[in-house]
Scaffold this motif. Sequence first.
Motif, PDB file in Angstrom:
ATOM      1  N   ALA A 186      -2.504-111.527 -11.689  1.00 43.76           N
ATOM      2  CA  ALA A 186      -1.677-112.197 -12.689  1.00 43.76           C
ATOM      3  C   ALA A 186      -1.875-111.552 -14.053  1.00 43.76           C
ATOM      4  N   ARG A 236      -0.130-108.299 -14.345  1.00 43.32           N
ATOM      5  CA  ARG A 236       1.315-108.375 -14.551  1.00 43.32           C
ATOM      6  C   ARG A 236       1.655-108.591 -16.025  1.00 43.32           C
ATOM      7  N   TRP A 237       0.725-109.147 -16.774  1.00 42.81           N
ATOM      8  CA  TRP A 237       0.991-109.323 -18.200  1.00 42.81           C
ATOM      9  C   TRP A 237       0.762-108.039 -18.981  1.00 42.81           C
ATOM     10  N   PRO A 271       2.127-104.890 -18.882  1.00 43.40           N
ATOM     11  CA  PRO A 271       3.271-104.240 -19.550  1.00 43.40           C
ATOM     12  C   PRO A 271       3.790-105.039 -20.741  1.00 43.40           C
ATOM     13  N   ALA A 272       3.719-106.362 -20.647  1.00 39.07           N
ATOM     14  CA  ALA A 272       4.195-107.185 -21.756  1.00 39.07           C
ATOM     15  C   ALA A 272       3.376-106.941 -23.005  1.00 39.07           C
ATOM     16  N   ILE A 291       3.983-102.479 -23.811  1.00 36.98           N
ATOM     17  CA  ILE A 291       5.270-101.987 -24.314  1.00 36.98           C
ATOM     18  C   ILE A 291       5.454-102.316 -25.800  1.00 36.98           C
ATOM     19  N   PRO A 292       5.219-103.556 -26.246  1.00 31.65           N
ATOM     20  CA  PRO A 292       5.298-103.790 -27.695  1.00 31.65           C
ATOM     21  C   PRO A 292       4.316-102.932 -28.481  1.00 31.65           C
ATOM     22  N   LEU A 314       5.675 -99.456 -28.750  1.00 30.21           N
ATOM     23  CA  LEU A 314       6.778 -99.427 -29.714  1.00 30.21           C
ATOM     24  C   LEU A 314       6.245 -99.448 -31.147  1.00 30.21           C
ATOM     25  N   VAL A 358       6.835 -96.622 -33.979  1.00 27.41           N
ATOM     26  CA  VAL A 358       7.434 -96.917 -35.287  1.00 27.41           C
ATOM     27  C   VAL A 358       6.517 -96.436 -36.410  1.00 27.41           C
ATOM     28  N   TRP A 394      14.838-105.340 -38.404  1.00 20.80           N
ATOM     29  CA  TRP A 394      14.259-105.689 -37.106  1.00 20.80           C
ATOM     30  C   TRP A 394      14.993-106.838 -36.437  1.00 20.80           C
ATOM     31  N   ALA A 412      13.283-103.603 -24.025  1.00 14.48           N
ATOM     32  CA  ALA A 412      11.966-103.222 -23.514  1.00 14.48           C
ATOM     33  C   ALA A 412      10.973-104.373 -23.675  1.00 14.48           C
ATOM     34  N   VAL A 413      10.914-104.953 -24.859  1.00 18.91           N
ATOM     35  CA  VAL A 413       9.921-106.006 -25.115  1.00 18.91           C
ATOM     36  C   VAL A 413      10.241-107.260 -24.306  1.00 18.91           C
ATOM     37  N   ALA A 442       9.766-106.672 -20.562  1.00 17.32           N
ATOM     38  CA  ALA A 442       8.362-106.668 -20.137  1.00 17.32           C
ATOM     39  C   ALA A 442       7.813-108.087 -20.088  1.00 17.32           C
ATOM     40  N   LEU A 443       8.142-108.882 -21.104  1.00 19.86           N
ATOM     41  CA  LEU A 443       7.674-110.276 -21.131  1.00 19.86           C
ATOM     42  C   LEU A 443       8.292-111.069 -19.983  1.00 19.86           C
ATOM     43  N   TYR A 453       9.328-109.914 -17.151  1.00 10.17           N
ATOM     44  CA  TYR A 453       8.693-109.473 -15.900  1.00 10.17           C
ATOM     45  C   TYR A 453       7.359-110.175 -15.715  1.00 10.17           C
ATOM     46  N   ALA A 454       6.555-110.187 -16.794  1.00  9.35           N
ATOM     47  CA  ALA A 454       5.233-110.804 -16.705  1.00  9.35           C
ATOM     48  C   ALA A 454       5.358-112.282 -16.355  1.00  9.35           C
ATOM     49  N   LYS A 455       6.250-112.961 -17.022  1.00 13.29           N
ATOM     50  CA  LYS A 455       6.400-114.399 -16.792  1.00 13.29           C
ATOM     51  C   LYS A 455       6.952-114.675 -15.390  1.00 13.29           C
ATOM     52  N   SER A 480       7.099-112.762 -12.664  1.00 11.49           N
ATOM     53  CA  SER A 480       6.311-112.356 -11.499  1.00 11.49           C
ATOM     54  C   SER A 480       5.122-113.286 -11.295  1.00 11.49           C
ATOM     55  N   ASN A 481       4.733-114.022 -12.335  1.00  9.19           N
ATOM     56  CA  ASN A 481       3.649-114.991 -12.185  1.00  9.19           C
ATOM     57  C   ASN A 481       4.157-116.409 -11.974  1.00  9.19           C
TER      58      ASN A 481
END
Lengths: 378, 288
Positions: free
Chosen positions: A4, A7-8, A10-11, A14-15, A18, A22, B237, B271-272, B275-276, B278-280, B282-283
């Motif tokens: 679990a 799985r978090w 990449p979350a 990725i930020p 980025l 920047v 942003w 992307a952001v 990814a979030l 996916y995380a949420k 998949s769990n």
Amino acid sequence: MARARQRWLPALLIPLALAVAVLFGSVQAGATVSLPPKSADEVLAMIARTEVRALSGTVEQASELGLPEVPAVGPGIAPGTASALELLTGSHTARVYVDGPFKARVQILDPMAERDLVVNGGDAWFYNSADNSATHLSVPVPSRAELRESLPSASPRPDMPTPEAMAKRFLAAIDATTEVTVGGSSSVAGRSAYRLSLNPRSAETLVDTVDIDVDAETGLPLGVQVRANGQDEPAYSLAFTELNLSTPDAGLFNFTPPPGATVTEKALPAKPVPSMPAPEPDSAVPGPDATPEAFGQADPKQHGATVSGEGWGAVVALPAGSAPAELMSSPQLAQMLQPVSGGRALTSSLLSVLILDDGRIFVGMVPLDRLQSAAAAQ
Amino acid sequence: MSAEAAGISSVATAGPGAGWALLASELSVLFRRLRTWAMLIALAAVPILIAVAVKLSSRPATPGRGPLFLDRITQNGLFVAVTALVVCVPLFLPLTIGVVAGDTIAGEANLGTLRYLLLAPAGRVRLLLVKYAGAVAFCFAATATVAASGALAGVVLFPVGPVTLLSGDTISVGESALRSLLIAAYITVSLLGLSAIGLLISTFTDVPVGAMAATIVLSVVSQVLDNLPQLEWLHPWLFSHHWLGFADLLRQPIAWTSFGENALLQAGYIAVCGALAYAKFSNKDVLS
């Protein structure tokens, strides 16, 4: 549970990636390049020798004069009246195309609108998309010989809102007390440049320093930054964000008013080629101005203006009735003005304006009390 | 329900083509829904209303007032599409996108069909991608509907001729059609970030209405923040910052800067949020 957490990942990554990209991008944009050292005189000579006849680019202008924000658009604002005032606050983007001294086009890119100035030989067109109006000016074309005399460097028109025109105005203000130094190198519009600093060292003026970025390759001024005393941010800046030195497409300079547009014809009195104007404090913030008058008559002396004082501390006096009535009565201006004895005044970090009750106007890059003493002297 | 059940049975036979089959079934479910059609018809009505109102009004519109090009519609019908898009971008389009994107995961969870979708060995990532692709397809359909109905209404009610750009230059009818397509593409790209946000919110709840409302509220909040000069540092942003930047496609030559900046910004949001999400997702415990 470990899965679990995985799985978090990449979350989180990725930020993070980025943010790094920047940050890296902004660091790289401000990175300085190493250039062979040059003296201030050598850089000044580079500007004088510049042979750029054609260019297309994007310029960005920003003013931070410490004035209240004035909405440029909104209910109750007649088109055109706000234009002179909006230059004092906020920022603007314009595209500039120049091909020799006879052909030029400036496009001020407003949100959902555009103001265009097209100069092609003896014709000058001003087009405003907001009210679909076009103004045609017939400009007397100077002869080649006349032109060679007045424009030795064959530079683009001096009354264009380019960093070059701005830079030349400030360079003309250099006097014995001005300290001129080369403060290393900078990067403007992807080109490496020398940063020339002018420091007036005079207590009479509000100007702290003027930085001019001079292209290392061609000697073309790429950007101008004016700093005011006691303010960290530049009070005024005008710089290329994109620059291409190839000749622009000739079709850009052919303008025919679109069908349905209201066309006004105006004739300019015959006058010599607009030569480099003397450093007038009020022309220090011309920027991409909006009216054809401002483009065509960059020289305020035509309105019967008188200049007192010299160099940085000069004060321009305009006789009563020389300012457009619609500007004087606009609510935005009233918002910026404060009452002083004998009239109203606008004070900003770089520029002071004194409007007397009898209609006379005094402008200068000086503190307000100097304007008042100049007004009292006349 | 019957359509969804049919979709599930077709993907139950797993394989490499399962993703495409899932996408096909998702699209067919989405575009066979009465709600989708109702939203598209409502969007198509906007330019028709504008055109009819301008046609019926006796007073000519004052130049410089009202939405972009409103005063020029009577001279050239092709401006109806642009005016309608200007009107739709701040509210109507985000509203419909919010409904579709907010419904993606939460809607299936609410109906109890999410469990069946995940029974097929398509995988949660694939389901997420397919759901997002469906939302993107709706973005394009919605924008194209406004543009097409605007062009149609303009051609029927008003004369058509060369189009005047913001720069004062005129272009032919053919080129103006090309620019209209470019504008539709720009707006579709503009809405990708909002779709990703809707998808993300949708993975957090089983109540689709909540996800829809949250997505729509966020789009309004973003636009309000974009109008506050005190928050200038934040503006670049905000996902809605470039929404009205498609006017740059109506300049001569075209200013591509805003198109690029917009695409980059939306890619960042995808992307952001992706990814979030996916995380949420998949769990997520799929119980219903």
